[in-house]
Structure formats: C-alpha cells, structure tokens
Design an enzyme around this catalytic site. Structure first.
Site, PDB file in Angstrom:
ATOM      1  CB  THR A 371     -72.687  83.243 -75.482  1.00  0.00           C
ATOM      2  OG1 THR A 371     -72.281  83.740 -74.744  1.00  0.00           O
ATOM      3  CG2 THR A 371     -72.198  84.227 -76.816  1.00  0.00           C
ATOM      4  CG  ASP A 413     -64.108  84.366 -71.870  1.00  0.00           C
ATOM      5  OD1 ASP A 413     -65.063  84.388 -71.195  1.00  0.00           O
ATOM      6  OD2 ASP A 413     -64.936  85.189 -72.244  1.00  0.00           O
ATOM      7  CB  SER A 442     -63.764  84.358 -77.772  1.00  0.00           C
ATOM      8  OG  SER A 442     -65.432  83.506 -78.236  1.00  0.00           O
TER       9      SER A 442
HETATM   10  N1  GLY Z   1     -67.607  84.407 -73.327  1.00  0.00           N
HETATM   11  C1  GLY Z   1     -67.525  83.874 -73.747  1.00  0.00           C
HETATM   12  C2  GLY Z   1     -66.737  82.991 -74.864  1.00  0.00           C
HETATM   13  O1  GLY Z   1     -66.689  84.500 -75.935  1.00  0.00           O
HETATM   14  O2  GLY Z   1     -66.204  82.557 -75.591  1.00  0.00           O
END
Ligand code: GLY
Length: 562
Positions: A371, A413, A442
């Site tokens: 990220t 996720d 997230s």
């Molecule tokens: N894909 C990492 C997050 O959204 O935490």
C-alpha cells in the site's frame, strides 16, 4: 505540464533538499512526503502553483500511479483525510467495491475454498475507487484545475522516467507473476527482459487513460473507452467487473473518527477502515499509562502497548465490516472509541503478565503489506493524509490491455466464505463476507493530529494490518517520547494483532534484555524483517516550521518543502 528536467535530476538524490533559491518565492511553505521522489515533486509543484493540500495529494497520487506501480494506482482504492485550515474535516472513502456478480461463496470451487480465486486472477479484482475518490475530494476542496493535477503524471507516463535501483529490483521480482498477462509484461519489461536501473520506463497506454481522466473527470475512467477496455478484459477471462459496475461506483464522504490523546485531537478513517477506530481505542487505553516514565523500548512500555494492540485487534475482528451492510456499527465504534471503554480495558491489563488471546471461532486471513501513503501540509496549514492501495504489490498483476493500468486484487480483503473460519488463518465471519456493491474491510489509517485548533501531525503507512500499529507507534514516539519526526519513523517497530498471540518485532528492534523481560511476562516474540513505510509531517507551531519524515525502510521516497 512538462516536468522540469533539472528538478527531476535534483530529485534523484534520495532525500531531495531544495535550496531556497529554487523554491518559488510566492509559496515557500508547505510540504509533501511520499514513497517516490518524482511524485513528491509533482505534489510540491502543485503547492507552489497555489494549490492546497488536497490538490497536492491528488497530484502526488496520480504521479505515484506512474512512478510507484507496486501500490500507486488508478485501478485500486483508498482513503483521503482532509483537515482544512478552517471548518469541518472530511474523510473520503474510495475503497473498492465488490462487483454485482459477487457472492459470499465466490471464492469456493466445488465447495472448497480456493485461495487462487480469492487472492489472484480476475475474480480477485474489485471495482476501482481511486479516480472517483480523488475527484470527489478535489471537487469539494481543490483550488487548481483538475487537468493541472494530472499534468505531471501524464508527462511521466508518456515521456517516461528513469528506473531507479529500487524499481528495477521490484520489477525484476514481480515479472514471473505477470507471465500470464501479456499487457503487463509489455508494460513492465523490455520484451520480457527486466528493466535495469537507468533505463527509461514509458507507459503510453497509461498516459492515454490519464488524458481521458484529465479531459472528462471520472467519466474518462468509469465510462467510455476505459470502461469498455476493462469489461473486455474481464469478460475474456471470467472476471466479474462490468461497465455497469464501473458506472455505478461511488466514492463516499464520511465524518472522520475522532479521539483525543494527551491534549491532542486525533482524526482518522472510520469504517470501512478498521484503522481509525482501533487507533483511537489504543490511544485511549495508553493515555492511562506514563509511557515516558516507562521508557522508550523498555519492556514495561512495550508490554502495555502490546496489550492495547491485542485488545483493539480483538474488537476489530469482532465488529468491523462495511457500515452499509452492518447496521449498528456506528454505535459500536462510538463505544470502542470512548474513554469509558478504555478504562474497562485497562482494568483487564496486568503489568506483570501478558494476557492470553482466546481464539474462540476466529483467526486472521493473510493480508498484504503493499500500500502507500502521502502526507501533505499546505501554506495555510491545511493537511491531507492519503493512503491508497492495489492490495498486493502490483495488485492482481494484470494490466488492462490498451488502458495501461494495473487492476487491484482487493477482493482478497473480504473473508474467505461463510463459516470457513479455521486455525490456519481462514476466516468466515459474517460482517466482512463478499456481497454485491459491498466494500471490503481495510486497515488503512491515515491520521491527522492537532492541538488547540492548530495542526500538529500528519501520518500514515502501508503494511496491511500492521498499518494501524505503525501509525500508533509513530504518534507515541513523537507525543510521549519526544522524538523528532524522522527519529519517530526510524525507530524500531513492533506489532501485536490478537492472533497469532505474539509480539512480532523488527530485526534488532528489541535488546536481548528487553526480550527476556517480555518473555518472563509470558509474551511470545517473533523477529520479522521490516514493518511499514510511514510518511509523516510534524508542524512546530512555535517556530512555524514543518518537519518531514520519510521512511528509509523503502527506497525512492522524499520529503520536500518546509
Ligand atoms: N489492502 C490493505 C488494506 O486495505 O488494509
């Protein structure tokens, strides 16, 4: 806009420091920190051209989509938190959504969980949110023309930029995972051969997509040619994202999660991020301890911080999911972030002994560490904290043919499937199962601190679930331990996430004596490589100076401004 060659070269110094002579006199104040110096440059030039923190964050984000393809994106999603110099702060949620064809059982094949479907390939792609979210924030707050903000990104994509050692290594590593996707190989290699440092990487298809976004706004992405190219690629390979899904995508403006910590006001991201609530919950718990007295890095401090982490992550697991699908979540968040609840939690913490995490019917799924974060402060002390992602590095590794951008694999996720919870890390709890139009949970935690109405700190990080704890530790390092922002970022990090029940710490991050004391309290310890890549700015209101901290755990970042 053409990027000034001299500026590009100057920026090749890892931490670019611009002399006052090169800074336009009209805008000497303001700072941008990001994981790529060319993107930071795009952001600071937006400030110098009279833009505000949102303008600079948007320009930086589009430039990162070109120069930091592992996580910078237009095909992913994220969050932008904005604290204006005056007035209400706002949190922009542009998390990806599940396409209309999604279901809670879509990651099963013949009734069995299939991690490939969940984390790789076309079914792992969520409907991208980045373009809609950046546009929504810009429309509400931006001062510069939209097209101007995309200018540096378009130039970098069309004319190319020099591949750094860091990018060359990263592309070399990912090439094998791209082998099933010819458009990805074409974009990120020289006819199958890895790029070397010093080569020029041009991305003409991406430049054309960015041009369409510059000309038409979100319609240049969610409709017309770009949407048709996405749908064509999806249909050809069994993916679910359609033109209708793209046309239906909406970013959401939300009220930030709020808390206080030792006199500072804390703003962060509400659900669908779990990060803001967990951050405030942990800060509330820790306010009851004198961390400074316990001493930075000492067992007494690490213990109590780890116990706060354990409790916040247990609550994250129990409650967090898309608020649109989990009625009552707002009330839960209010309780989790209250001082009363923190007091209750403190009563369960013993100083001499680690608690035990009880798994019940729950364990954690895998979550990627890729990220990226951008912190910005402008001349008027407006602040933007933006974290966005493709989920794994280079997302699904799929470049949309003809459109030149990478697709996310954010569907990973979501939880694996109904009732699939097991002790190997699968999770099947209800709040975060896939459903049409739903956002996946997230951990991204963009945060902004202020004191007595005056901006104090902007911070965020990548790192999957570790994001929340990296942001927490960076704040504690500044507020409790009195570090300057670069020291706070450099300091070794650790992470507890309830399950598995252990403290993972960065290599050399705990002395043998400290580790022994923590083990004596009952903590299991595990050494890891590095944790997070934080980008932060602290405003010293007394001296009217901005201090930037750029994380040296990753190459190519830069803090520029003052
Ligand atoms: N894909 C990492 C997050 O959204 O935490």
């Amino acid at each position: 806009m053409k990027l000034r060659p001299a500026a590009v070269l100057a920026a090749f110094a890892a931490a670019a420091v611009l002399s006052a002579a090169t800074v336009p006199a009209r805008a000497r104040n303001g700072m941008v920190v990001s994981q790529n110096f060319l993107a930071t440059q795009a952001g600071i030039e937006a400030l110098w051209d009279g833009g505000n923190a949102v303008d600079a964050a948007v320009a930086t984000a589009f430039a990162l989509a070109v120069t930091h393809p592992a996580a910078g994106n237009v095909g992913g999603g994220g969050f932008l938190l904005y604290r204006p110099p005056k007035g209400e702060a706002a949190a922009y949620d542009f998390r990806e959504t599940a396409p209309a064809g999604a279901s809670a059982t879509m990651f099963l094949r013949d009734g069995k969980y299939d991690p490939e479907r969940h984390h790789n390939g076309y079914l792992s792609v969520g409907v991208p949110g980045t373009v809609a979210g950046l546009h929504m924030a810009w429309k509400a707050h931006g001062k510069l023309p939209w097209r101007r903000l995309l200018g540096p990104a378009i130039t970098l994509a069309r004319e190319g930029f020099m591949v750094t050692d860091g990018l060359a290594r990263s592309l070399k590593e990912v090439l094998a995972d791209m082998k099933s996707y010819p458009a990805s190989i074409a974009q990120f290699s020289r006819a199958g051969q890895p790029y070397e440092m010093g080569d020029v990487l041009k991305q003409p298809d991406l430049a054309r997509t960015l041009e369409r976004i510059a000309d038409k706004g979100p319609a240049g992405f969610y409709e017309g040619e770009t949407a048709a190219l996405v749908e064509k690629e999806m249909k050809a390979h069994g993916g679910l994202v359609t033109r209708a899904d793209l046309a239906a995508y909406r970013a959401v403006r939300r009220a930030p999660v709020r808390g206080t910590y030792r006199g500072y006001e804390v703003l962060s991201m509400p659900p669908i991020s779990s990060g803001g609530a967990a951050l405030v919950e942990m800060l509330n718990v820790l306010e009851g301890y004198d961390l400074k007295e316990r001493g930075f890095g000492g067992a007494a401090a690490v213990h109590v911080v780890a116990e706060a982490m354990r409790r916040a992550f247990a609550d994250r697991a129990r409650y967090m999911g898309d608020p649109a699908f989990n009625p009552g979540l707002a009330a839960v968040v209010e309780r989790l972030t209250s001082k009363e609840y923190a007091q209750e939690l403190r009563r369960t913490i013993r100083d001499d002994r680690a608690s035990k995490s009880s798994p019940g019917a729950f364990s954690w799924p895998a979550e990627s560490a890729q990220t990226t974060h951008v912190s910005v402060v402008d001349d008027a002390r407006g602040a933007a904290s933006l974290t966005y992602t493709l989920e794994e590095g280079y997302g699904a590794k799929i470049v949309v043919p003809g459109a030149g951008f990478l697709l996310n694999d954010e569907m990973g996720d979501f939880n694996a499937g109904p009732g699939l919870t097991d002790d190997k890390g699968l999770i099947g709890t209800e709040p975060n199962l896939a459903a049409p139009g739903k956002r996946m949970l997230s951990s991204m935690t963009p945060a902004i601190l202020s004191r007595d109405g005056e901006l104090f700190m902007v911070v965020g990080s990548p790192g999957g679930r570790t994001i929340i704890n990296t942001v927490l530790l960076t704040i504690l390092n500044v507020v409790d331990f009195g570090m300057n922002v670069q020291q706070a970022i450099d300091a070794p990090r650790f992470h507890h996430q309830w399950l598995p029940d252990r403290i993972q710490y960065e290599r050399f991050g705990l002395s043998p004596d400290t580790a022994a004391l923590l083990r004596a309290k009952g903590h299991e310890l595990r050494e890891t490589d590095t944790q997070g890549v934080a980008q932060a700015i602290v405003y010293d209101a007394k001296n009217k100076v901005l201090e930037g901290g750029c994380d040296r755990r990753a190459p190519d970042g830069a803090a520029i401004g003052r």
